[in-house]
Design an enzyme around this catalytic site. Structure first.
Site, PDB file in Angstrom:
ATOM      1  N   HIS A  28     -17.511   9.085  21.025  1.00 15.85           N
ATOM      2  CA  HIS A  28     -17.510   7.822  21.417  1.00 15.85           C
ATOM      3  C   HIS A  28     -17.360   7.658  22.845  1.00 15.85           C
ATOM      4  O   HIS A  28     -16.693   8.211  23.635  1.00 15.85           O
ATOM      5  CB  HIS A  28     -15.792   7.452  20.950  1.00 15.85           C
ATOM      6  CG  HIS A  28     -15.717   7.218  19.292  1.00 15.85           C
ATOM      7  ND1 HIS A  28     -14.755   6.530  18.993  1.00 15.85           N
ATOM      8  CD2 HIS A  28     -16.609   7.350  18.481  1.00 15.85           C
ATOM      9  CE1 HIS A  28     -14.830   6.303  17.611  1.00 15.85           C
ATOM     10  NE2 HIS A  28     -16.138   6.798  17.244  1.00 15.85           N
ATOM     11  N   TYR A  40      -6.754   0.042  20.077  1.00 20.24           N
ATOM     12  CA  TYR A  40      -5.204   0.269  20.396  1.00 20.24           C
ATOM     13  C   TYR A  40      -4.800  -1.207  20.491  1.00 20.24           C
ATOM     14  O   TYR A  40      -5.302  -2.061  21.122  1.00 20.24           O
ATOM     15  CB  TYR A  40      -5.189   0.904  21.555  1.00 20.24           C
ATOM     16  CG  TYR A  40      -5.179   2.352  21.592  1.00 20.24           C
ATOM     17  CD1 TYR A  40      -6.765   2.756  22.004  1.00 20.24           C
ATOM     18  CD2 TYR A  40      -4.504   3.344  21.714  1.00 20.24           C
ATOM     19  CE1 TYR A  40      -6.831   4.403  21.751  1.00 20.24           C
ATOM     20  CE2 TYR A  40      -4.509   4.726  21.498  1.00 20.24           C
ATOM     21  CZ  TYR A  40      -5.944   4.911  21.789  1.00 20.24           C
ATOM     22  OH  TYR A  40      -6.318   6.360  21.820  1.00 20.24           O
ATOM     23  N   PRO A  97       1.619  10.263  21.552  1.00 17.82           N
ATOM     24  CA  PRO A  97       0.188  10.414  21.294  1.00 17.82           C
ATOM     25  C   PRO A  97      -0.799   9.021  21.865  1.00 17.82           C
ATOM     26  O   PRO A  97      -1.892   9.083  21.586  1.00 17.82           O
ATOM     27  CB  PRO A  97       0.128  10.471  19.954  1.00 17.82           C
ATOM     28  CG  PRO A  97       1.426  10.274  19.186  1.00 17.82           C
ATOM     29  CD  PRO A  97       2.383  10.186  20.583  1.00 17.82           C
TER      30      PRO A  97
END
Ligand code: FAS
Ligand code: PHB
Length: 408
Positions: free
Chosen positions: A84, A213, A305
């Site tokens: 990515h 996100y 995380p």
């Protein structure tokens, strides 16, 4: 409980490094050292199947991939890992791509499940003939601050004693190694966040080709993946929530509400292969070594995380310790052994900062009246970072991973 002296010790063994724990830290360290001719024994309390079955991280920095290759366990990630070169951030109605490659001079991350990495390392260790004891019981560390440390444990109802030069505590946050450092020596830093992550794994195609996100007023969401047909999603939930309150239908409905319309319309839902709730905390224990004991990975630190750092930070600890032990045993440079904690902590704190930054930026905090100012600060922070080349570069270079410290 038998004391150590009462036992008729059945098996006396000796090695250079005793490794407690067969998670990513222990397996990667063990394999790197075996290939450098530094013999080691891994002692793990769970079964190999249990360790390999734990669904956890999914994003590997290039430094981690390089160490996997150096350990001779990089073939499958080279074939199956998904590279990515960008990621997306969403805040309210804003949707911004962070060009990891362009902002870091060809930096990228590789999508590859921790379960796959664990399997590759277990197979590599098996092929190297490395000695591992799974389902070990009553594991104890002795004389870690003496000249002759050793580990005792039970295996198949037989007592063992492993003498060693050094012990690597790769036994995670709930392990025993950190507790061998005296309370008047150990300094612990901790921040517990007022939320958890509810994760779901499904055999459905990812909603987007890169990670997304999301900071939505209802809470954080993350769209990740394991392959072109397997997706990993996370939702921010209250720390008191329990799995039984989240049937698949509720998870998918809530994820759809938090995603931008275009993604929400594209979302393919399906039955959960796995669901878990993980509380979020930042935790660092100093020092990361005491006498002949080294703390590695989650045994020394935990990050939320949000920055995809947990597994990668464990790998960078391993890289530092591996380079130190190689220099010690191959060049007789035992003077560098005492520098492990100092070198490892430099990168630990920078990754802890980035993970805290991303968590603070992308989650909604309990909205009380006095939090109104903090919410405005969060919006201004997001607006600055995604609309400034310096801000974007900061996010990109931390996300792909800061350079591993060399040992001179
Ligand atoms: P681990 O905890 O993985 O391994 C420690 C090993 O030591 C275990 O196998 C344990 O059984 C063994 N052990 C414990 N006590 C022992 C004893 N007394 N004797 C012998 N063995 C003992 N990171 C990310 O980057 N992204 C994520 O999305 C992410 N999600 C996570 C979700 C969860 C639920 C958890 C717990 C962690 C997550 N992490 C994530 C972080 C995680 O990936 C860790 O960083 C990584 O597993 C660290 O590896 P180790 O240091 O090897 O510790
Ligand atoms: C995952 O795929 O499990 C994952 C990806 C990115 C993160 C955390 C978890 O920041």
């Amino acid at each position: 409980m038998l004391s150590d002296s009462d036992r008729t010790v059945r098996r006396e063994m000796k090695c250079k490094l005793a490794i407690i724990g067969a998670g990513p830290s222990g397996l990667l360290l063990g394999q790197l050292l075996l290939r450098a001719g530094i013999d080691n024994v891994i002692i793990e309390k769970k079964s190999a199947d249990y360790v390999q079955g734990r669904i956890r991280a999914g994003v590997l920095e290039q430094g981690t991939v390089d160490l996997l290759r150096e350990a001779g366990a990089g073939r499958r990630i080279d074939d199956e890992g998904i590279v990515h070169r960008g990621l997306e951030l969403v805040f309210g109605r804003c949707r911004d791509r962070i060009d990891l490659q362009g902002l870091t001079g060809d930096g990228a991350v590789t999508i590859y499940g921790q379960t796959e990495m664990t399997r590759d390392l277990m197979e590599a260790r098996e092929a190297s003939g490395g000695l591992s004891f799974y389902e070990a019981e009553d594991v104890r560390l002795h004389d870690v601050d003496g000249e002759r440390p050793y580990v005792t444990f039970m295996h198949d109802s037989q007592p063992y004693r492993l003498s060693c030069d050094y012990i690597a505590g790769c036994d995670g946050y709930h392990g025993i190694s950190r507790h061998c450092i005296p309370q008047d020596v150990l300094v612990e830093y901790e921040r517990v966040y007022p939320f958890s992550w509810l994760g779901l794994l499904s055999d459905t195609p990812p909603v987007h080709h890169e990670l997304v996100y999301v900071n939505h007023e209802r809470g954080f969401a993350l769209c990740s993946q394991r392959s072109a047909s397997r997706s990993r999603y996370y939702l921010q939930v209250p720390p008191t929530d329990r799995l039984e309150e989240w049937p698949d239908s509720r998870f998918w409905a809530e994820l759809k509400r938090r995603l931008p319309d275009k993604l929400s319309q594209r979302l393919v839902t399906g039955p959960a292969l796995e669901k878990s709730i993980t509380p979020l905390r930042s935790y660092v224990a100093e020092p990361m070594q005491y006498g002949k004991l080294f703390l590695v990975g989650d045994a020394a630190h935990i990050v939320p995380p949000t920055g995809a750092k947990g597994l990668n930070l464990a790998a960078s600890d391993v890289g530092t310790l591996y380079r130190i032990l190689k220099k010690a045993y191959q060049e007789n440079r035992f003077d560098v052994v005492g520098r492990y904690s100092e070198i490892a902590l430099r990168r630990v704190w920078k990754a802890t900062r980035f993970s805290w930054f991303m968590t603070s930026l992308m989650h909604t905090f309990p909205s009380r009246e006095e939090m109104a100012f903090e919410r405005r600060m969060q919006q201004a922070e997001y607006d600055y970072y995604v609309n400034s080349s310096a801000g974007q570069k900061t996010i990109a270079e931390n996300y792909v991973g800061l350079p591993h410290d060399l040992v001179d």
